[in-house]
Enzyme design. Structure first.
Site, short mmCIF file in Angstrom:
data_model
loop_
_atom_site.label_atom_id
_atom_site.label_comp_id
_atom_site.label_asym_id
_atom_site.label_seq_id
_atom_site.Cartn_x
_atom_site.Cartn_y
_atom_site.Cartn_z
N ALA A 34 0.77 -1.08 0.24
CA ALA A 34 -0.03 -0.15 -0.05
C ALA A 34 1.40 1.38 0.20
CB ALA A 34 -1.10 0.28 1.19
N GLU A 79 -7.93 -20.22 -5.18
CA GLU A 79 -8.02 -20.29 -4.04
C GLU A 79 -9.45 -20.72 -3.38
OE1 GLU A 79 -5.75 -17.12 -2.43
OE2 GLU A 79 -4.16 -18.29 -2.83
N HIS A 85 -6.13 -17.98 9.41
CA HIS A 85 -6.06 -18.92 7.95
C HIS A 85 -5.57 -20.61 8.49
CE1 HIS A 85 -3.76 -20.72 4.23
NE2 HIS A 85 -3.86 -19.54 4.05
N ARG A 103 -12.21 -18.85 3.75
CA ARG A 103 -11.58 -19.81 5.31
C ARG A 103 -11.85 -19.41 6.82
NH1 ARG A 103 -6.37 -15.34 3.50
NH2 ARG A 103 -6.40 -16.76 1.97
N HIS A 142 -4.59 -14.48 11.04
CA HIS A 142 -3.81 -14.16 9.42
C HIS A 142 -3.91 -12.85 8.52
CE1 HIS A 142 -2.10 -15.24 5.35
NE2 HIS A 142 -2.73 -14.96 5.15
N ARG A 183 -11.90 -11.91 4.58
CA ARG A 183 -11.79 -11.40 3.39
C ARG A 183 -11.48 -12.72 2.78
NH1 ARG A 183 -6.39 -11.50 1.95
NH2 ARG A 183 -5.87 -12.66 3.87
P1 FAD Z 1 2.72 -4.22 4.88
O1 FAD Z 1 2.67 -5.00 3.92
O2 FAD Z 1 2.84 -4.86 6.42
O3 FAD Z 1 3.38 -2.90 5.18
C1 FAD Z 1 3.01 -1.93 6.66
C2 FAD Z 1 4.69 -1.50 6.43
O4 FAD Z 1 4.52 -0.76 7.42
C3 FAD Z 1 6.05 -2.18 6.99
O5 FAD Z 1 6.61 -1.21 6.04
C4 FAD Z 1 5.82 -1.73 8.19
O6 FAD Z 1 7.16 -1.22 8.51
C5 FAD Z 1 5.27 -0.84 8.37
N1 FAD Z 1 4.97 -0.15 10.04
C6 FAD Z 1 4.37 -0.09 11.14
N2 FAD Z 1 3.93 0.26 12.06
C7 FAD Z 1 5.52 0.73 11.42
C8 FAD Z 1 5.29 1.84 12.28
N3 FAD Z 1 5.11 2.12 14.04
N4 FAD Z 1 6.09 3.29 12.00
C9 FAD Z 1 6.80 2.77 11.06
N5 FAD Z 1 6.50 1.92 10.21
C10 FAD Z 1 5.78 1.62 10.23
N6 FAD Z 1 -2.79 -11.53 0.93
C11 FAD Z 1 -3.01 -11.27 -0.05
O7 FAD Z 1 -3.81 -11.05 -1.39
N7 FAD Z 1 -2.12 -12.67 -1.31
C12 FAD Z 1 -1.56 -13.53 -1.07
O8 FAD Z 1 -1.14 -14.27 -1.18
C13 FAD Z 1 -1.07 -13.42 0.54
N8 FAD Z 1 -0.49 -13.83 1.25
C14 FAD Z 1 0.04 -13.57 2.58
C15 FAD Z 1 0.71 -14.69 3.07
C16 FAD Z 1 1.00 -13.89 5.07
C17 FAD Z 1 1.81 -15.70 6.01
C18 FAD Z 1 0.44 -13.35 4.98
C19 FAD Z 1 0.90 -12.89 6.16
C20 FAD Z 1 -0.41 -12.55 4.59
C21 FAD Z 1 -0.84 -13.35 3.49
N9 FAD Z 1 -1.32 -11.87 3.12
C22 FAD Z 1 -2.14 -12.43 1.74
C23 FAD Z 1 -1.59 -10.58 3.43
C24 FAD Z 1 -1.14 -8.99 2.32
O9 FAD Z 1 0.09 -9.49 2.61
C25 FAD Z 1 -1.21 -8.02 3.64
O10 FAD Z 1 -2.34 -7.77 3.50
C26 FAD Z 1 -0.28 -7.06 3.21
O11 FAD Z 1 0.56 -7.27 2.07
C27 FAD Z 1 -0.72 -5.66 3.47
O12 FAD Z 1 0.18 -4.45 3.30
P2 FAD Z 1 0.44 -3.27 3.71
O13 FAD Z 1 0.68 -2.63 2.29
O14 FAD Z 1 -0.97 -2.84 3.59
O15 FAD Z 1 0.69 -3.87 4.87
C1 SIN Z 2 -2.17 -18.14 0.80
O1 SIN Z 2 -1.46 -17.88 -0.08
O2 SIN Z 2 -2.90 -19.02 1.18
C2 SIN Z 2 -2.84 -16.38 1.69
C3 SIN Z 2 -3.15 -15.58 0.66
C4 SIN Z 2 -4.32 -14.62 1.28
O3 SIN Z 2 -3.87 -14.26 2.21
O4 SIN Z 2 -4.78 -14.00 0.04
#
Ligand code: FAD
Ligand code: SIN
Length: 533
Positions: A22, A119, A243, A290, A351, A386
């Site tokens: 994001a 999925e 999850h 899920r 998850h 989700r």
């Molecule tokens: P994040 O990628 O979590 O980034 C958060 C950022 O904020 C990081 O840079 C962190 O350092 C920063 N931050 C946090 N707190 C602070 C602070 N106090 N000060 C400064 N910086 C801070 N989703 C899918 O759609 N498909 C998938 O296949 C999938 N697989 C997944 C597998 C796993 C193991 C996990 C855990 C999640 C998965 N998800 C998947 C969910 C998805 O990865 C996340 O919802 C998404 O990546 C979140 O992105 P984001 O940019 O919101 O936050």
């Molecule tokens: C997974 O690969 O099962 C995670 C997918 C997701 O969290 O959207």
């Protein structure tokens, strides 16, 4: 505490907190016109984005339609989704994938087309992916593009503490206008004030509030807690996604086994009887959404006193398994499990945080100057649960939407006023770090036991009672000792635990991820749980 006067140069136009999908999407969408500062706790790749496995959902198959994807999303979300948001995101998915291809994300292909995997909860194949390590490929491409952009400054190693608002202006205004953040430089221990005309929170989820979670160490709900303390509403915090298939291993605590393993034929078996039990729970069997699969796994484990259930794909050709899941195959081999020949022991684990800071379609929060995008938000996309692989998509769509709104309104954003510097004159170094560790462990354990997959009012009330006691202790500690990342995170974890429990107590029904034995039925009208600070 903020007293001494400080005049910030506001060298950047926009501050983004978070360098995941994001945050960096927003940064890249702004940077051709504005100067952007991206702050990240720890490393730039420390968020959930880098860990995503399965992929990104988008309607790209000839036989698929937006209507199908919208319907699947609303069914998974148990009708709590905002249809307007669901349509907004899903219709923008093909464009988001196109942008990622342009950035060089090497998605798997089949002939000329992108390969689509399947999925749970999806009625069609629609998940684009890079083997079983999609997130790493996406995160790397975004970081490369951001590093190459002259208008983007990346500052890792900054743990943001609180938003700067009118309360922190040198000439106190008390307004809710957000001017930036106070951030701890994790290397030096000093606290800096960063100001800008607009701020975007992209801080990810709060998964680490639970003892067992697939989320990375830093998923402590910092953005949600910061926005709440500054006066923004949060929504649907009780909707915590578990999850169904996290690896059960005493040494490796949070390794996910992607849902795509079930999508490509994996079956769930009771390890004691060898019985394939999912058809007993849902006609979609292993491909049910899920929440249903996680509850079924939990029920089998609890009923038979098991440590885990089995996920088995060994009936598929070994070459197929190795080719589709190279990362998981390799990781498991290192732990002595050959998934081409043996079942994988799995348990449910927290998850994804479906709730969060309430935003509109432009990523705007309740507070002027403050936007939010990604997992820290409640946009209306996910509702009560989700749909798999919809969350990276949400990050791309809302990262761009927030950037577009900032660009469109740029002339109406005032230059930030001088703000007060962080005052550390009345705090000392802690001589009792053990308190942080103790409280952190305690929160995560009672949240798992009392606020987990199956809830009761009594257990929620027990959790609420403990949270109240811990809040007094942590507030006292916070008021006396110098901040550290651990302390910042503990304070935020506790704040998020409080929001989750209060939301869960408010919902008098079982819907999607919120399942309570005291109110097992669905109320006729879906209603968001919105907490007002
Ligand atoms: P994040 O990628 O979590 O980034 C958060 C950022 O904020 C990081 O840079 C962190 O350092 C920063 N931050 C946090 N707190 C602070 C602070 N106090 N000060 C400064 N910086 C801070 N989703 C899918 O759609 N498909 C998938 O296949 C999938 N697989 C997944 C597998 C796993 C193991 C996990 C855990 C999640 C998965 N998800 C998947 C969910 C998805 O990865 C996340 O919802 C998404 O990546 C979140 O992105 P984001 O940019 O919101 O936050
Ligand atoms: C997974 O690969 O099962 C995670 C997918 C997701 O969290 O959207």
């Amino acid at each position: 505490m903020t007293t001494a006067l400080y005049s910030d140069h506001a060298a950047h136009d926009v501050i983004i907190v978070g360098s995941g999908a994001a945050g960096l999407t927003a940064a890249l969408a702004l940077a051709d016109r504005l100067k952007v500062l991206v702050l990240a706790k720890g490393a730039l790749t420390g968020g959930s984005t880098a860990w995503a496995q399965g992929g990104i959902a988008a309607v790209l198959d000839a036989g698929d339609t937006f209507e199908n994807h919208i319907r699947d999303t609303m069914i998974a979300g148990a009708g709590l989704n905002r249809q307007e948001t669901v349509e907004f995101v899903i219709e923008r998915a093909p464009h988001a994938i196109e942008r990622l291809v342009q950035l060089g994300v090497p998605f798997n292909t089949e002939g000329q087309a992108l390969h689509l995997t399947r999925e749970g909860g999806h009625s069609h194949r629609r998940i684009v992916h890079v083997d079983d390590a999609t997130g790493w490929a996406v995160q790397s491409a975004l970081v490369r593009a951001a590093e190459a952009h002259p208008n983007i400054t990346l500052l890792p190693g900054r743990a943001c503490i609180d938003l700067i608002t009118g309360r922190h202006e040198a000439r106190y205004s008390g307004s809710g206008r957000v001017w930036g953040v106070y951030a701890l430089d994790e290397a030096t221990g000093t606290v800096e004030a960063h100001t800008a005309r607009a701020t975007i929170l992209a801080t990810g989820g709060a998964g680490r509030v639970y003892q067992f979670s697939t989320a990375p160490r830093g998923a402590t709900g910092d953005g949600i807690a910061m926005a709440w303390r500054a006066g923004a509403r949060v929504g649907n915090m009780e909707m915590m996604q578990f999850h169904p298939t996290c690896l059960y291993n005493l040494d490796v605590k949070n390794f996910l086994i992607t849902e795509a393993v079930r999508g490509e034929g994996g079956r769930l078996l009771n390890p004691r009887t060898g019985h394939r039990y999912m058809p007993d729970y849902d006609e979609r069997a292993e491909l049910a959404p899920r929440d249903i699969v996680a509850r079924a796994n939990d029920a089998e484990i609890k009923r038979d006193g098991l440590d885990f259930v089995h996920l088995d794909i060994s009936h598929m050709p070994p070459e197929f398994v190795r080719e589709h899941f190279p990362t998981i195959h390799e990781k498991l081999l290192g732990l002595g499990i050959d998934m081409t020949r043996q079942p994988i022991p799995v348990v449910p684990a927290q998850h994804y945080t479906c709730g969060g800071i309430v935003i509109d379609l432009a990523g705007r929060t309740d507070l002027p100057g403050l936007y939010a995008a990604g997992e820290c938000t409640e946009s209306g996309l996910h509702g009560a649960n989700r749909l798999a692989s919809n969350s990276l998509l949400e990050c791309f769509v809302f990262g761009e939407a927030a950037a577009a709104d900032i660009l469109a309104r740029w002339d109406s954003f005032d230059v930030p006023p001088p703000v007060r510097a962080w005052d550390a004159s009345r705090v000392t170094d802690s001589d009792e770090e053990v308190i942080i560790k103790q409280n952190w462990t305690e929160i995560r354990r009672f949240m798992w036991n009392y606020v987990g997959i199956v809830r009761t009012t009594k257990r929620l009330e027990r959790a609420a009672h403990r949270i109240k006691l811990l809040m007094e202790e942590v507030d006292d500690y916070y008021g006396h000792f110098r901040v550290s990342t651990d302390l910042i995170e503990l304070r935020n974890l506790l704040q998020c635990a409080d929001l989750i429990v209060r939301s869960a107590l408010t919902r008098k029904e079982s819907r999607g991820l919120h399942y309570t034995l005291d109110y097992p039925d669905l109320l006729p009208e879906p209603k968001d749980t919105v907490l007002v600070p």
